[in-house]
Every structure is written in structure tokens, then in C-alpha cells.
Write an enzyme that holds these catalytic residues in place. Structure first.
Site, PDB file in Angstrom:
ATOM      1  N   SER A   1       0.797  -1.389  -0.250  1.00 18.69           N
ATOM      2  CA  SER A   1       0.248   0.079   0.443  1.00 18.69           C
ATOM      3  C   SER A   1       1.113   1.152  -0.189  1.00 18.69           C
ATOM      4  CB  SER A   1      -0.600  -0.319   1.538  1.00 18.69           C
ATOM      5  OG  SER A   1      -1.274  -0.487   1.353  1.00 18.69           O
TER       6      SER A   1
HETATM    7  N1  SAH Z   1      -1.211  -4.408   4.023  1.00 18.12           N
HETATM    8  C1  SAH Z   1      -0.144  -5.201   2.911  1.00 18.12           C
HETATM    9  C2  SAH Z   1      -1.283  -4.150   1.608  1.00 18.12           C
HETATM   10  C3  SAH Z   1      -1.175  -5.965   0.555  1.00 18.12           C
HETATM   11  S1  SAH Z   1      -2.628  -5.508  -0.460  1.00 18.12           S
HETATM   12  C4  SAH Z   1       1.070  -4.462   2.222  1.00 18.12           C
HETATM   13  O1  SAH Z   1       0.652  -3.732   3.656  1.00 18.12           O
HETATM   14  O2  SAH Z   1       1.791  -4.998   1.875  1.00 18.12           O
HETATM   15  C5  SAH Z   1      -3.829  -6.259  -0.315  1.00 18.12           C
HETATM   16  C6  SAH Z   1      -3.210  -8.309   0.472  1.00 18.12           C
HETATM   17  O3  SAH Z   1      -4.880  -8.873   0.798  1.00 18.12           O
HETATM   18  C7  SAH Z   1      -2.995  -8.623  -0.467  1.00 18.12           C
HETATM   19  O4  SAH Z   1      -1.670  -9.655  -0.250  1.00 18.12           O
HETATM   20  C8  SAH Z   1      -3.765 -10.049  -0.970  1.00 18.12           C
HETATM   21  O5  SAH Z   1      -3.665 -11.235  -1.329  1.00 18.12           O
HETATM   22  C9  SAH Z   1      -4.884 -10.146   0.390  1.00 18.12           C
HETATM   23  N2  SAH Z   1      -6.008 -10.697   0.168  1.00 18.12           N
HETATM   24  C10 SAH Z   1      -7.355 -10.153  -0.174  1.00 18.12           C
HETATM   25  N3  SAH Z   1      -8.575 -11.104   0.060  1.00 18.12           N
HETATM   26  C11 SAH Z   1      -7.940 -11.749   0.911  1.00 18.12           C
HETATM   27  C12 SAH Z   1      -8.869 -11.997   1.758  1.00 18.12           C
HETATM   28  N4  SAH Z   1     -10.149 -12.393   1.296  1.00 18.12           N
HETATM   29  N5  SAH Z   1      -8.390 -12.287   3.463  1.00 18.12           N
HETATM   30  C13 SAH Z   1      -6.883 -11.875   3.839  1.00 18.12           C
HETATM   31  N6  SAH Z   1      -6.165 -11.578   2.806  1.00 18.12           N
HETATM   32  C14 SAH Z   1      -6.162 -11.141   2.058  1.00 18.12           C
END
Ligand code: SAH
Length: 213
Positions: A64
């Protein structure tokens, strides 16, 4: 895994950018000033690590934007020792921010590849979440509930009921809600069935996906 003087300088510039964009929680700014974000990214993007932008981290996901991480962290209003559930571990950068804020962190990731990579990586940097879980964030984590805070780091087409019901009274859920564009939404649990709701403008996230592949 190098963190040089140059990285520290770039990080301080990023903190100043966030201050100019309106972030004013000192503990959040301090966390961002401390965490080596470049180490959370694929090598191809190292030069960009301290720009206020999202970048790919593999498995079609992104780390993010720092402003978004700071904004959501600020809304969570964490006190040291709070129990916090994160949905979407991804690179682990937001997880590290939560650890720096003194939270006991539980974080769920549905992509196995990212789950494995980040589970190995975070402890190397000294960040120990209480639990990293491979699973579906739509369900929350009933075994560990209730939580002082829940943060969703992917765009949710709707607000999953378990995430609301797993909050303590007084607990906060920070969740971007919407399909193409998401509205950052804060829910505060006021009673067994009462929630206060406030909206904080538009953001763009990768989608919160329902089925595991
Ligand atoms: N907090 C992370 C943001 C990653 S983007 C960072 O700082 O890097 C969002 C993340 O949510 C992705 O890794 C994706 O695989 C995950 N995601 C999507 N749907 C999900 C679900 N149902 N349960 C858990 N994680 C999920």
C-alpha cells in the site's frame, strides 16, 4: 538486507511528505520513519521505495501507499498492548507499522505465496506478530476475538459481518468499502448492536477476494 544512511534520509523526506498531506500522529510518523520499506519490495522497485506510491509485490498484489498506511493506522488509534487484526498481510509493511505502534498483531493473508514469504521475512527484521494466518479474512479470526482494532488493507465490496461482531465495545474497524473505488470507513462499536460510522474520502485498493485459489 541493508539499511543505509541514504535510505534513512529518504525515509525522513517521506515522513515530511506525509506531514504535508495531513498525517499528524507522532507514533505513526515515527514508525514510518523507522521501518525500512525498501526491504519489503521487489528489487526492481528499490529506487522508488520512499516515494508515496503503491508498488507490486508479486501474486498480483501491491504494497500500500505510505499515505494510505499512515491514514489507516491513524484512524485505528492504537494504544500499546491493543489486540489488532489485519486482513491482507501482503508484504507485511502495515503489519510492521502495527508492531511498532505496540499492538499485538494477528494478520490474515489468502495468497499462500505471500503468506510464506512474509512469514519468513518479518521475524528477520525483528517484527513478531502474535500470529500470521493463511486463510480468508472475510471470516475474521473468531478464535482470537474480540479485538480492539480491525484493519482491512484490500478493497471490500461490502462490510463482512464477522469483522464487526469480533470488535470489543469501543473497538474500531477501519475498512475501505467499494468495488472500483473505495470509501475509507471507520466503525466504532458502541454497544452489542450499535455502531457509529464515519467516512473519510476515496482510496483505491486491490480487491478483497472471496474464494481461495
Ligand atoms: N497490508 C499489505 C497490503 C497488501 S494488498 C501491505 O502493506 O503490503 C492486500 C492484500 O490482501 C493482498 O496481499 C491480498 O492477497 C490480500 N487479500 C485479498 N483478499 C483477502 C482475503 N479474503 N483474506 C485475506 N487476505 C486477502
Amino acid at each position: 538486507m541493508k539499511d543505509t544512511f541514504k535510505h534513512k534520509g529518504l525515509r525522513q523526506q517521506l515522513v515530511n511528505v506525509l506531514i504535508n498531506k495531513g498525517i499528524n500522529d507522532d507514533s505513526v510518523l515515527k514508525a514510518i520513519g523507522k521501518i525500512p520499506r525498501h526491504l519489503f519490495m521487489d528489487s526492481g522497485f528499490l529506487d522508488h521505495a520512499y516515494q508515496d506510491k503503491a508498488f507490486p509485490i508479486g501474486a498480483d498484489q501491491t504494497i500500500s501507499q505510505p499515505y494510505t498506511v499512515a491514514f489507516q493506522s491513524e484512524l485505528l488509534n492504537i494504544k500499546r498492548g491493543d489486540k489488532v487484526l489485519e486482513i491482507g498481510t501482503g508484504s507485511g509493511y502495515q503489519t510492521a507499522v502495527l508492531c511498532e505502534l505496540g499492538a499485538k498483531v494477528y494478520s490474515i493473508e489468502r495468497q499462500q505465496e505471500l503468506f510464506k514469504k512474509t512469514s519468513k521475512f518479518l521475524p528477520k527484521l525483528g517484527y513478531r506478530a502474535k500470529k500470521l494466518i493463511f486463510g480468508d479474512g472475510y471470516k475474521g479470526l473468531p478464535d482470537e476475538a474480540p479485538f480492539d482494532g480491525v484493519i482491512v488493507t484490500a478493497g471490500a465490496p461490502f462490510v463482512p459481518k464477522p469483522l464487526l461482531s469480533q470488535l470489543k465495545i469501543g473497538g474500531r474497524l477501519v475498512i475501505p468499502v467499494g468495488e472500483d473505488v473505495q470509501v475509507m470507513t471507520l466503525f466504532i462499536r458502541k454497544g452489542q448492536k450499535e455502531f457509529e460510522q464515519e467516512e473519510f474520502g476515496e482510496f483505491r485498493f486491490v480487491p478483497l477476494l472471496e474464494d481461495k485459489n
